[in-house]
Design a protein around this motif. Structure first.
Motif, mmCIF file in Angstrom:
data_model
loop_
_atom_site.group_PDB
_atom_site.id
_atom_site.type_symbol
_atom_site.label_atom_id
_atom_site.label_comp_id
_atom_site.label_asym_id
_atom_site.label_seq_id
_atom_site.Cartn_x
_atom_site.Cartn_y
_atom_site.Cartn_z
ATOM 1 N N GLU A 105 -5.148 -4.900 -2.190
ATOM 2 C CA GLU A 105 -5.185 -5.003 -3.659
ATOM 3 C C GLU A 105 -4.533 -3.777 -4.315
ATOM 4 O O GLU A 105 -3.763 -3.907 -5.271
ATOM 5 N N ALA A 106 -4.853 -2.602 -3.765
ATOM 6 C CA ALA A 106 -4.282 -1.368 -4.326
ATOM 7 C C ALA A 106 -2.765 -1.351 -4.133
ATOM 8 O O ALA A 106 -2.021 -0.956 -5.036
ATOM 9 N N ALA A 107 -2.318 -1.773 -2.958
ATOM 10 C CA ALA A 107 -0.869 -1.793 -2.686
ATOM 11 C C ALA A 107 -0.162 -2.709 -3.680
ATOM 12 O O ALA A 107 0.927 -2.391 -4.187
ATOM 13 N N LYS A 108 -0.791 -3.844 -3.999
ATOM 14 C CA LYS A 108 -0.203 -4.779 -4.957
ATOM 15 C C LYS A 108 -0.214 -4.199 -6.377
ATOM 16 O O LYS A 108 0.732 -4.370 -7.143
ATOM 17 N N LYS A 109 -1.283 -3.517 -6.676
ATOM 18 C CA LYS A 109 -1.392 -2.882 -8.000
ATOM 19 C C LYS A 109 -0.297 -1.815 -8.160
ATOM 20 O O LYS A 109 0.317 -1.687 -9.221
ATOM 21 N N ILE A 110 -0.048 -1.073 -7.085
ATOM 22 C CA ILE A 110 0.991 -0.034 -7.130
ATOM 23 C C ILE A 110 2.362 -0.681 -7.366
ATOM 24 O O ILE A 110 3.164 -0.198 -8.169
ATOM 25 N N TYR A 111 2.609 -1.804 -6.708
ATOM 26 C CA TYR A 111 3.906 -2.453 -6.929
ATOM 27 C C TYR A 111 4.019 -2.976 -8.369
ATOM 28 O O TYR A 111 5.023 -2.780 -9.044
ATOM 29 N N ALA A 112 2.956 -3.643 -8.833
ATOM 30 C CA ALA A 112 2.999 -4.215 -10.192
ATOM 31 C C ALA A 112 3.277 -3.127 -11.228
ATOM 32 O O ALA A 112 4.116 -3.289 -12.119
ATOM 33 N N ASN A 113 2.579 -2.021 -11.077
ATOM 34 C CA ASN A 113 2.777 -0.906 -12.008
ATOM 35 C C ASN A 113 4.180 -0.329 -11.919
ATOM 36 O O ASN A 113 4.793 -0.007 -12.931
ATOM 37 N N ALA A 159 0.205 6.128 -7.976
ATOM 38 C CA ALA A 159 -0.970 6.386 -7.136
ATOM 39 C C ALA A 159 -1.672 7.664 -7.588
ATOM 40 O O ALA A 159 -2.911 7.734 -7.582
ATOM 41 N N ALA A 160 -0.857 8.666 -7.995
ATOM 42 C CA ALA A 160 -1.463 9.922 -8.467
ATOM 43 C C ALA A 160 -2.331 9.650 -9.691
ATOM 44 O O ALA A 160 -3.414 10.219 -9.839
ATOM 45 N N GLU A 161 -1.871 8.750 -10.546
ATOM 46 C CA GLU A 161 -2.652 8.416 -11.743
ATOM 47 C C GLU A 161 -3.943 7.661 -11.398
ATOM 48 O O GLU A 161 -4.908 7.712 -12.144
ATOM 49 N N MET A 162 -3.924 6.953 -10.263
ATOM 50 C CA MET A 162 -5.145 6.253 -9.835
ATOM 51 C C MET A 162 -6.204 7.260 -9.368
ATOM 52 O O MET A 162 -7.383 6.933 -9.260
ATOM 53 N N GLY A 163 -5.730 8.481 -9.041
ATOM 54 C CA GLY A 163 -6.664 9.564 -8.703
ATOM 55 C C GLY A 163 -7.557 9.234 -7.533
ATOM 56 O O GLY A 163 -7.111 8.790 -6.485
ATOM 57 N N LYS A 164 -8.861 9.407 -7.763
ATOM 58 C CA LYS A 164 -9.839 9.256 -6.697
ATOM 59 C C LYS A 164 -9.871 7.827 -6.140
ATOM 60 O O LYS A 164 -10.123 7.620 -4.957
ATOM 61 N N GLU A 165 -9.595 6.878 -6.999
ATOM 62 C CA GLU A 165 -9.572 5.481 -6.539
ATOM 63 C C GLU A 165 -8.592 5.355 -5.363
ATOM 64 O O GLU A 165 -8.878 4.692 -4.365
ATOM 65 N N TYR A 166 -7.438 6.028 -5.492
ATOM 66 C CA TYR A 166 -6.428 5.964 -4.432
ATOM 67 C C TYR A 166 -6.858 6.790 -3.213
ATOM 68 O O TYR A 166 -6.850 6.295 -2.077
#
Ligand SMILES: [Zn+2]
Length: 415
Positions: free
Chosen positions: A305-313, A378-385
């Protein structure tokens, strides 16, 4: 302080893969090599991911301790200048003096004349052992080289003197980089750049010129392989000559920046350094971040899910993310999959599209380059990432290790 004959720069955006990177190098060293790891991180990158120079030192020390690594390793303050170097002084022992922005800046005529006079014995046809055609050296040629590079080498000397005062002579490795420019430097130019550094007492141990061809981020080399081979070999021979003639450190060697993923030139580099029994430093950075995304995709669940979110962003912020990298990426937007399409992918499909296996049917160099510049997301996702990196540490670490060992070190060192 001496850098080993072979060294690899292992940059790591989020400072979580030190152990995996070191495992790859230790695995290569089991074959009898002694490759020194150098954890490199530029000031620019620290700003993007909001990290501190101490984080890189800690990552390196922790990895070395955890794996009981006993050989030399270094922490590289990558692409620093006089304005940015201070916070690195205490934690780094390798400094990449970036003087590219001083290329072409004016120097005093008096200094130019002193430099030219110091080259008197090289005037005319200069025979560099191993290079077939003699190099043509004239006052006019030296004048041109001085106009281009004397101010840059002066800058290198000022940063070096500052570091010498702060850290003490011999307590750090000095690299001089001029790679982030448009025009490659010729072997003849490099020879006299080294002469300038020697005149100014800069004990340069690695030098990073701009090579011919494109070194796009995270993907293979683009350019004429024969021309690259000729230039690289002449650079190696020029360095050998410079060491003997100018009294530079005997371990002086080439540093290849944006060196990850340049698979088509690795056999050429391997061949030339073996033929002449020379060393090599090669810097990688973003390739490890890409393996983190691959690892998360393979892990599935929240990772995918995170990988997909990174691509979408990154897809939606293409212009902004690509702008700082305009010179070192080449994305054909028409070949990027849509966000909807990627959202329907399996982890395997995502990983196969991103992983750098050039002949794989799913591999997409455009997708890869876009993710390469998306670490800001990913840096903006911070701790989540970073929490996900910790949750899926094993699978991500395996990807990082395999990439450095199987795709990079094996090719570079003919393992
Ligand atoms: Zn660089």
């Amino acid at each position: 302080m001496k850098l080993g004959k072979y060294s690899i720069g292992v940059g790591d955006r989020f400072s979580h893969q030190g152990k995996a990177q070191l495992r790859a190098i230790m695995k290569a060293n089991e074959t009898g090599l002694n490759i020194n790891p150098v954890w490199n991180k530029s000031n620019r990158e620290h700003i993007y991911v909001n990290s501190k120079p101490i984080d890189t030192r800690k990552e390196a020390d922790d990895a070395v301790k955890a794996l009981n690594y006993k050989e030399h390793y270094f922490v590289d303050a990558d692409h620093i200048n006089l304005k940015t170097v201070a916070p690195y002084v205490e934690v780094s022992d390798f400094f990449t003096l970036d003087v590219a922005s001083f290329i072409g800046k004016e120097s005093k005529q008096e200094d130019i004349d002193i430099f030219i006079a110091s080259c008197d014995k090289y005037m005319g046809k200069l025979q560099v052992p191993g290079i077939e055609e003699p190099l043509e050296v004239s006052k006019g040629i030296l004048e041109g080289i001085a106009h281009n590079f004397l101010a840059a080498t002066q800058q290198a000397s000022e940063i070096y003197e500052y570091l010498k005062k702060e850290k003490g002579e011999g307590n750090f490795i000095t690299e001089v980089s001029m790679d982030e420019v448009e025009n490659p430097q010729t072997p003849l130019e490099m020879l006299f750049i080294l002469k300038m550094l020697a005149n100014k007492g800069v004990p340069v141990q690695t030098i990073a010129p701009k090579f011919t061809g494109r070194f796009n981020k995270g993907v293979d080399y683009v350019g004429n392989l024969d021309q690259f081979a000729k230039e690289f070999e002449e650079d190696v021979l020029v360095i050998d000559f410079a060491v003997k003639e100018f009294g530079l450190p005997e371990e002086l060697k080439l540093s290849v920046h944006s060196g990850s993923d340049k698979f088509s030139i690795y056999p050429i580099i391997a061949n030339i350094i073996n033929k002449h029994d020379k060393g090599l430093h090669l810097k990688t950075a973003g390739t490890t971040w890409l393996e983190e995304v691959i690892g998360l995709a393979v892990a599935g669940g929240e990772g995918l899910e995170a990988a997909k979110k990174i691509y979408a962003n990154s897809y939606n912020r293409k212009e902004e993310l690509c702008a700082p990298y305009a010179d070192v990426i080449d994305i054909d937007e028409s070949k990027l999959p849509s966000v909807e399409e990627v959202n329907g992918w399996s982890g395997q499909k995502y990983a196969d599209t991103l992983r750098h296996i050039p002949n794989h049917a799913d591999y997409n160099a455009n997708f890869r380059q876009l993710i390469h510049v998306a670490y800001k997301v990913a840096a903006e996702m911070g701790k989540e990432y970073t929490d996900l990196l910790e949750k899926y540490e094993d699978i991500v670490g395996e990807c990082v290790e395999e990439n450095i060992y199987e795709r990079h070190l094996k090719r570079l060192f003919s393992i």
